[in-house]
Design an enzyme around this catalytic site. Structure first.
Site, PDB file in Angstrom:
ATOM      1  N   SER A 130      90.941  13.083  43.617  1.00  0.00           N
ATOM      2  CA  SER A 130      90.239  13.326  44.878  1.00  0.00           C
ATOM      3  C   SER A 130      89.068  14.283  44.673  1.00  0.00           C
ATOM      4  O   SER A 130      89.162  15.242  43.911  1.00  0.00           O
ATOM      5  CB  SER A 130      91.189  13.923  45.914  1.00  0.00           C
ATOM      6  OG  SER A 130      90.490  14.225  47.105  1.00  0.00           O
ATOM      7  N   LYS A 185      98.833  11.538  46.435  1.00  0.00           N
ATOM      8  CA  LYS A 185      97.437  11.259  46.748  1.00  0.00           C
ATOM      9  C   LYS A 185      97.329  10.491  48.078  1.00  0.00           C
ATOM     10  O   LYS A 185      96.411  10.729  48.879  1.00  0.00           O
ATOM     11  CB  LYS A 185      96.798  10.443  45.622  1.00  0.00           C
ATOM     12  CG  LYS A 185      95.357   9.976  45.894  1.00  0.00           C
ATOM     13  CD  LYS A 185      94.404  11.120  46.194  1.00  0.00           C
ATOM     14  CE  LYS A 185      92.937  10.746  46.082  1.00  0.00           C
ATOM     15  NZ  LYS A 185      92.504   9.614  46.879  1.00  0.00           N
ATOM     16  N   HIS A 188      97.718  12.984  50.757  1.00  0.00           N
ATOM     17  CA  HIS A 188      96.454  13.718  50.819  1.00  0.00           C
ATOM     18  C   HIS A 188      95.447  12.958  51.681  1.00  0.00           C
ATOM     19  O   HIS A 188      94.798  13.528  52.567  1.00  0.00           O
ATOM     20  CB  HIS A 188      95.909  13.928  49.400  1.00  0.00           C
ATOM     21  CG  HIS A 188      94.463  14.330  49.345  1.00  0.00           C
ATOM     22  ND1 HIS A 188      93.429  13.430  49.547  1.00  0.00           N
ATOM     23  CD2 HIS A 188      93.870  15.519  49.079  1.00  0.00           C
ATOM     24  CE1 HIS A 188      92.267  14.054  49.435  1.00  0.00           C
ATOM     25  NE2 HIS A 188      92.507  15.322  49.147  1.00  0.00           N
ATOM     26  N   ASN A 189      95.316  11.669  51.428  1.00  0.00           N
ATOM     27  CA  ASN A 189      94.345  10.866  52.174  1.00  0.00           C
ATOM     28  C   ASN A 189      94.731  10.721  53.643  1.00  0.00           C
ATOM     29  O   ASN A 189      93.863  10.678  54.522  1.00  0.00           O
ATOM     30  CB  ASN A 189      94.178   9.494  51.527  1.00  0.00           C
ATOM     31  CG  ASN A 189      93.350   9.555  50.256  1.00  0.00           C
ATOM     32  OD1 ASN A 189      93.244  10.593  49.615  1.00  0.00           O
ATOM     33  ND2 ASN A 189      92.762   8.440  49.877  1.00  0.00           N
ATOM     34  N   GLU A 192      93.718  13.783  55.233  1.00  0.00           N
ATOM     35  CA  GLU A 192      92.254  13.704  55.331  1.00  0.00           C
ATOM     36  C   GLU A 192      91.835  12.909  56.573  1.00  0.00           C
ATOM     37  O   GLU A 192      90.926  13.320  57.305  1.00  0.00           O
ATOM     38  CB  GLU A 192      91.705  13.041  54.070  1.00  0.00           C
ATOM     39  CG  GLU A 192      90.212  12.845  54.014  1.00  0.00           C
ATOM     40  CD  GLU A 192      89.797  12.080  52.766  1.00  0.00           C
ATOM     41  OE1 GLU A 192      89.058  11.086  52.896  1.00  0.00           O
ATOM     42  OE2 GLU A 192      90.228  12.471  51.657  1.00  0.00           O
TER      43      GLU A 192
END
Length: 485
Positions: A130, A185, A188-189, A192
């Site tokens: 990222s 991940k 995380h997204n 986001e």
């Protein structure tokens, strides 16, 4: 024969190119290949010229140019393209070699690929990367998982190219087995998605309720970035709002069509949450908000038929700005709490051991959701590694409790003035639901038992005992078995 390269990379799009340059700048020699060999020529004769970067015209040539154990990183589109490249690599690799998937692959695919490649003696690493273009070039956040035996061989490269926190600690550490790296991940997204939607709602509220200009909004976000909301996304929002078109002199943001795109990772996060039975309400609403934005033509027509309330603008400017700031911060804390709750559920479901505090520090620099308050997450898990929810940590609970008046007022203003706040409202709804000792699900269970004999548990009986009521007097004593889908 020329000296063999330390690592190979397949896929010379923006992220791939920049990761190669990052690796080379840190002292590693890199062999590169792209399906379109013209891209290889362009790269080695352009940005890579004069550097320790070797262009290859085939996958076989790439593998021939690598030192053992071979390490090949793929930066290709998720899905079938990854499987295709792996199939092309296998004949040219040997036992102990390592394939690294640095794309946004879905974690079940990484689970499958890890098992398949390990059965052939090839080690596999699925790693989230990222930071976008700048992060890839100067230091991204890297979240590797997969074959644990591969970590000692890839660690020196991945940690050296990763972003660093203030004390030099790399924003990269081993997550765990199989698809755990790509799972982290994905979360995380998802966070986001939530962060971006919350910021957009704050922008929408201040623009419509207070009538702030783009320049005034830019200054508000710049001020927020110097306080508790300090983060990459707040920083770039300030810059975006101030940017003017070179030709027209008008603010660029006003000319951008209000339809949001997405690549699927937020949707995956929401879908997995449903599979694992975890209420990721804020992230789900952020995904749906993008879907709603895409209905541009329908919304234009609906605006002519469906009317909102008359707007009243007798609100104190600075008080409302401060309240929006606090509402945004509280909602942001809920977003992270939901994300970490999902990681905890996945660890329990799949038998992973994830160091949640370490994950928060991997996001401290380099990645899109980097922010100063991530250190508070690390401290929370240091206080209690088995924390059920970040909202129960003293820092989080005190902040949420003290912010709720402003939080509720901001959402109320949005409702009364017809300004949508789906993510902020979902965050507050989650907060209220989570802190509620008794929810109305007792009535829901009664309804289910009434029409489907689905049974229920009783407050005056031990958990795990199920009961059925013949509500109408016409039913029998037979009840359905109970289970959670």
């Amino acid at each position: 024969m020329s000296e063999l390269s330390d690592i190979g990379l397949i896929g010379l799009a923006v992220m791939g190119e920049n990761l190669v340059l990052n690796m080379e700048s840190k002292g590693f020699s890199v062999a590169v290949y792209n399906r379109s060999t013209e891209e290889v020529e362009r790269f080695v004769n352009g940005r890579a010229k004069g550097k320790a970067i070797t262009g290859c015209k085939s996958i076989e040539e790439l593998c021939t140019n690598l030192s053992r154990p071979r390490k090949v990183m793929m930066m290709v589109r998720a899905g079938a393209p990854v499987d295709s490249v792996i199939e092309q690599l296998i004949p040219h690799l040997e036992e102990g070699d390592i394939i690294i998937d640095g794309g946004n692959s879905h974690f079940p695919d990484t689970n499958r690929r890890t098992e398949m490649l390990e059965s052939k003696g090839i080690r596999f690493v699925g790693t989230g990367v990222s930071g976008g273009e700048e992060g890839a070039l100067h230091g991204p956040s890297i979240m590797p998982g997969g074959s644990a035996e591969a970590w000692p061989d890839v660690k020196p490269i991945l940690q050296k190219i990763a972003a660093k926190v203030e004390d030099g600690t790399p924003c990269c550490d081993w997550i765990g087995p199989a698809g755990s790296g790509h799972f982290v991940k994905m979360v995380h997204n998802g966070i986001e998605y939530g962060d971006m939607q919350l910021i957009c709602e704050a922008y929408h509220l201040m623009s419509n309720v207070l009538g702030l200009s783009n320049q005034e909004l830019s200054e508000v976000f710049a001020e927020w970035n110097n306080g508790k909301l300090n983060s990459f996304l707040i920083e770039i929002t300030s810059e975006i709002l101030a940017k003017k078109d070179d030709d027209t002199g008008e603010h660029v943001v006003d000319y951008i069509l209000d339809t949001a795109g997405q690549k699927g990772t937020g949707k995956w996060t929401a879908s997995v949450a449903l599979d694992l039975g975890r209420p990721l309400t804020l992230i789900g609403e952020a995904v749906f908000a993008r879907f709603l934005s895409a209905l541009k033509e329908e919304r234009v027509e609906a605006s002519k038929i469906l009317h909102g309330p008359a707007v009243k603008n007798d609100i104190d400017r600075q008080t409302f700005i401060d309240s929006v700031r606090d509402a945004l911060y509280a909602s942001k804390l809920v977003s992270y709490a939901q994300g970490f709750t999902l990681m905890r559920a996945a660890a329990q479901e799949f038998g992973w051991t994830i160091n949640y505090g370490a994950v928060s520090m991997m996001w401290r620099e380099g990645c899109i959701i980097r922010s100063s308050f991530l250190s508070k997450i690390k401290e929370a898990y240091e206080r209690n590694p088995d924390l059920a929810s970040l909202m129960l940590d003293p820092f989080f609970s005190e902040t949420l409790n003290s912010s709720q008046t402003e939080w509720r007022e901001v959402i109320s203003v949005g409702v009364l003035q017809g300004i949508p706040t789906p993510a902020m409202s979902a965050a507050l709804g989650y907060f209220d639901g989570y802190r509620c000792e008794r929810l109305p699900a007792n009535l829901l269970q009664a309804q289910r038992d009434y029409f489907g004999a689905h049974t229920y548990e009783r407050l005056d009986k031990p958990r795990g005992e199920f009961f059925h009521t013949n509500w109408t007097g016409r039913g029998g004593e037979t009840s359905s078995t109970t289970y959670n889908a």
